[in-house]
Scaffold this active site. Structure first.
Site, PDB file in Angstrom:
ATOM      1  NE  ARG A   1      -3.617  -2.314  -0.178  1.00 48.59           N
ATOM      2  CZ  ARG A   1      -3.212  -3.348  -0.808  1.00 48.59           C
ATOM      3  NH1 ARG A   1      -2.090  -3.096  -1.737  1.00 48.59           N
ATOM      4  NH2 ARG A   1      -3.738  -4.474  -1.054  1.00 48.59           N
TER       5      ARG A   1
ATOM      6  CB  SER B   1      -8.350  -1.052   4.568  1.00 49.38           C
ATOM      7  OG  SER B   1      -9.060  -1.890   4.201  1.00 49.38           O
TER       8      SER B   1
ATOM      9  CD  GLU C   1      -4.636   0.482   3.086  1.00 51.92           C
ATOM     10  OE1 GLU C   1      -4.358  -0.502   3.602  1.00 51.92           O
ATOM     11  OE2 GLU C   1      -5.258   0.468   1.864  1.00 51.92           O
TER      12      GLU C   1
HETATM   13  C1  LIG Z   1     -15.461   1.363  -0.184  1.00 53.00           C
HETATM   14  C2  LIG Z   1     -13.738   1.586  -0.478  1.00 53.00           C
HETATM   15  C3  LIG Z   1     -13.282   0.328  -0.710  1.00 53.00           C
HETATM   16  C4  LIG Z   1     -11.660   0.350  -1.053  1.00 53.00           C
HETATM   17  N1  LIG Z   1     -11.069  -0.884  -1.093  1.00 53.00           N
HETATM   18  C5  LIG Z   1      -9.707  -0.950  -1.443  1.00 53.00           C
HETATM   19  C6  LIG Z   1      -9.065  -2.284  -1.757  1.00 53.00           C
HETATM   20  O1  LIG Z   1      -9.839  -3.235  -1.928  1.00 53.00           O
HETATM   21  N2  LIG Z   1      -7.839  -1.939  -1.971  1.00 53.00           N
HETATM   22  C7  LIG Z   1      -7.270  -0.894  -1.724  1.00 53.00           C
HETATM   23  O2  LIG Z   1      -5.883  -0.820  -2.266  1.00 53.00           O
HETATM   24  N3  LIG Z   1      -7.573   0.567  -1.747  1.00 53.00           N
HETATM   25  C8  LIG Z   1      -8.919   0.369  -1.471  1.00 53.00           C
HETATM   26  N4  LIG Z   1      -9.731   1.456  -1.139  1.00 53.00           N
HETATM   27  C9  LIG Z   1      -8.840   2.908  -0.958  1.00 53.00           C
HETATM   28  C10 LIG Z   1      -8.663   3.498  -2.128  1.00 53.00           C
HETATM   29  O3  LIG Z   1      -9.743   3.319  -3.143  1.00 53.00           O
HETATM   30  C11 LIG Z   1      -7.099   3.258  -2.843  1.00 53.00           C
HETATM   31  O4  LIG Z   1      -6.305   3.541  -2.043  1.00 53.00           O
HETATM   32  C12 LIG Z   1      -7.159   3.861  -4.264  1.00 53.00           C
HETATM   33  O5  LIG Z   1      -6.135   3.762  -4.705  1.00 53.00           O
HETATM   34  C13 LIG Z   1      -6.974   5.583  -4.044  1.00 53.00           C
HETATM   35  O6  LIG Z   1      -7.385   6.347  -5.414  1.00 53.00           O
HETATM   36  P1  LIG Z   1      -7.835   7.664  -5.216  1.00 53.00           P
HETATM   37  O7  LIG Z   1      -7.784   8.023  -6.660  1.00 53.00           O
HETATM   38  O8  LIG Z   1      -9.173   7.959  -4.499  1.00 53.00           O
HETATM   39  O9  LIG Z   1      -6.691   8.327  -4.624  1.00 53.00           O
HETATM   40  P2  LIG Z   1      -6.897   9.640  -3.298  1.00 53.00           P
HETATM   41  O10 LIG Z   1      -7.662   9.019  -2.171  1.00 53.00           O
HETATM   42  O11 LIG Z   1      -7.415  10.815  -3.878  1.00 53.00           O
HETATM   43  O12 LIG Z   1      -5.572   9.908  -2.903  1.00 53.00           O
HETATM   44  C14 LIG Z   1      -4.806   8.718  -2.417  1.00 53.00           C
HETATM   45  C15 LIG Z   1      -3.028   8.877  -2.449  1.00 53.00           C
HETATM   46  O13 LIG Z   1      -2.882   8.861  -3.984  1.00 53.00           O
HETATM   47  C16 LIG Z   1      -2.052   9.856  -4.253  1.00 53.00           C
HETATM   48  N5  LIG Z   1      -2.598  10.493  -5.736  1.00 53.00           N
HETATM   49  C17 LIG Z   1      -3.620  10.210  -6.290  1.00 53.00           C
HETATM   50  N6  LIG Z   1      -3.648  10.496  -7.624  1.00 53.00           N
HETATM   51  C18 LIG Z   1      -2.439  11.050  -7.861  1.00 53.00           C
HETATM   52  C19 LIG Z   1      -1.614  11.169  -9.156  1.00 53.00           C
HETATM   53  N7  LIG Z   1      -2.113  11.281 -10.224  1.00 53.00           N
HETATM   54  N8  LIG Z   1      -0.196  11.276  -8.955  1.00 53.00           N
HETATM   55  C20 LIG Z   1       0.049  10.961  -7.879  1.00 53.00           C
HETATM   56  N9  LIG Z   1      -0.491  10.705  -6.627  1.00 53.00           N
HETATM   57  C21 LIG Z   1      -1.646  10.599  -6.669  1.00 53.00           C
HETATM   58  C22 LIG Z   1      -2.686  11.197  -3.467  1.00 53.00           C
HETATM   59  O14 LIG Z   1      -1.922  12.195  -3.273  1.00 53.00           O
HETATM   60  C23 LIG Z   1      -2.638  10.306  -2.193  1.00 53.00           C
HETATM   61  O15 LIG Z   1      -1.517  10.143  -1.410  1.00 53.00           O
HETATM   62  C24 LIG Z   1     -11.032   1.485  -0.830  1.00 53.00           C
HETATM   63  C25 LIG Z   1     -11.554   2.702  -0.648  1.00 53.00           C
HETATM   64  C26 LIG Z   1     -12.892   2.804  -0.454  1.00 53.00           C
HETATM   65  C27 LIG Z   1     -13.859   4.030  -0.378  1.00 53.00           C
END
Ligand SMILES: Cc1cc2nc3c(=O)[nH]c(=O)nc-3n(C[C@H](O)[C@H](O)[C@H](O)COP(=O)(O)OP(=O)(O)OC[C@H]3O[C@@H](n4cnc5c(N)ncnc54)[C@H](O)[C@@H]3O)c2cc1C
Length: 307
Positions: free
Chosen positions: A181, A230, A300
């Protein structure tokens, strides 16, 4: 608590006459995250394309803090908001996906689900795990997002991104320094696209696997709540949810924040939570787990902004 930062967008526009993207002052970040909490961004920048992003970063005064968000599915924004600039890549400019052979190419604003669908439509297996993760490709690259036995590092060929000085970089899989992660790439890099490799597989098997992933989500996670997924990483050889449950935290509340009854490694905004409520609840859970088991949980979810 209403927070308003000084509006610096006129100065930025004056210093960047060729900027084509959108600069907005004091934009509510609560609207851009799953938890729906937190203060504003001093400046929200939506670049027109990759060149525009590079132009912006090159000319942005060094002293201004920069943070990029995807769809905010892994973020708690604190109530004092984010000074400096928050960058959000729009799907219209950064959301394309395509497939050729066993390779899927995706813009950083494409949803993970779309990557899985693009792969499936081209009979490319190995990316079904993306189907259940509600983030973007940018978030998956930063977080090494994974589920159902797969993670980003298993399929990434290379990612491209723009540095704080406006320079374009390409990162091969090893350069991403993926760990559980997280990625070890400099946090100032804004990822703009990625290429993933799967393997040509029977279409029915891919669809069946995606259905499995979806069913597992629907039955095991509160996916329709205001949540961040998570909350804590699983400690080696253990499950965060089991430790939280054993510490008696299932259903625990602080203000409008609650530990999910359905999956106790998920925190929920029950309606009127603040960023402070959610973070305090998380810290309370950490303390109780430490007392009960001696194990320290690590966040996380990313917590950003001022308290
Ligand atoms: C209901 C639910 C279920 C989930 N299940 C999982 C799962 O099974 N597995 C899992 O791994 N995660 C899970 N997550 C967490 C989340 O979806 C992941 O971590 C996902 O990768 C975050 O993506 P995001 O675009 O929403 O990023 P954000 O939440 O907006 O940002 C997360 C991080 O990524 C960085 N980031 C975003 N975009 C960029 C970019 N273009 N360049 C550089 N950095 C960037 C941000 O700066 C931040 O540090 C879940 C979340 C929810 C709400």
């Amino acid at each position: 608590m209403i927070v308003t930062f000084p509006d610096i967008t006129p100065d930025l526009k004056a210093a960047m006459p060729e900027l084509r993207g959108r600069l907005l002052a004091n934009q509510r970040l609560s609207e851009l995250t799953w938890f729906r909490v937190g203060g504003p961004a001093q400046v929200l920048f939506t670049p027109a394309d990759e060149d525009d992003l590079a132009y912006f970063l090159k000319r942005l005064p060094q002293e201004l803090q920069v943070y990029v968000v995807g769809v905010g599915s892994n973020l708690i924004v604190r109530d004092g908001g984010m000074p400096g600039v928050v960058i959000r890549l729009a799907p219209r400019a950064f959301g394309e996906t395509s497939a050729a052979g066993d390779v899927v190419t995706a813009g950083a604003a494409a949803l993970d689900k779309r990557v899985a669908e693009t792969a499936a439509a081209a009979d490319i297996g190995g990316m079904e795990f993306f189907f259940g993760i509600p983030g973007t490709v940018g978030g998956a690259l930063r977080m090494n997002a994974g589920a159902n036995g797969g993670e980003t590092k298993d399929v990434l060929i290379e990612a491209t991104g723009i540095g704080r000085d406006g320079t374009k970089h390409t990162f091969g899989n090893a350069d991403m320094k993926f760990v559980y992660r997280n990625s070890g790439v400099d946090p100032s890099i804004v990822f703009t696209s990625a290429r993933f490799r799967g393997r040509i597989t029977d279409a029915d098997a891919i669809r069946a696997r995606m259905n499995e992933v979806q069913t597992h989500r629907e039955t095991a996670q509160p996916i329709r709540e205001k949540t961040g997924g998570s909350t804590f990483k699983n400690p080696p050889g253990n499950s965060a949810w089991k430790l939280i449950d054993a510490a008696g935290c299932r259903g625990l509340k602080v203000g409008g924040a609650q530990v999910s009854e359905m999956h106790c490694n998920f925190l929920i905004n029950t309606g009127n939570a603040t960023g402070h409520d959610i973070e305090t609840l998380g810290e309370t859970v950490r303390e109780r787990v430490k007392q009960a088991s001696g194990i320290e949980l690590h966040w996380e979810i990313k917590r950003i902004g001022k308290s």
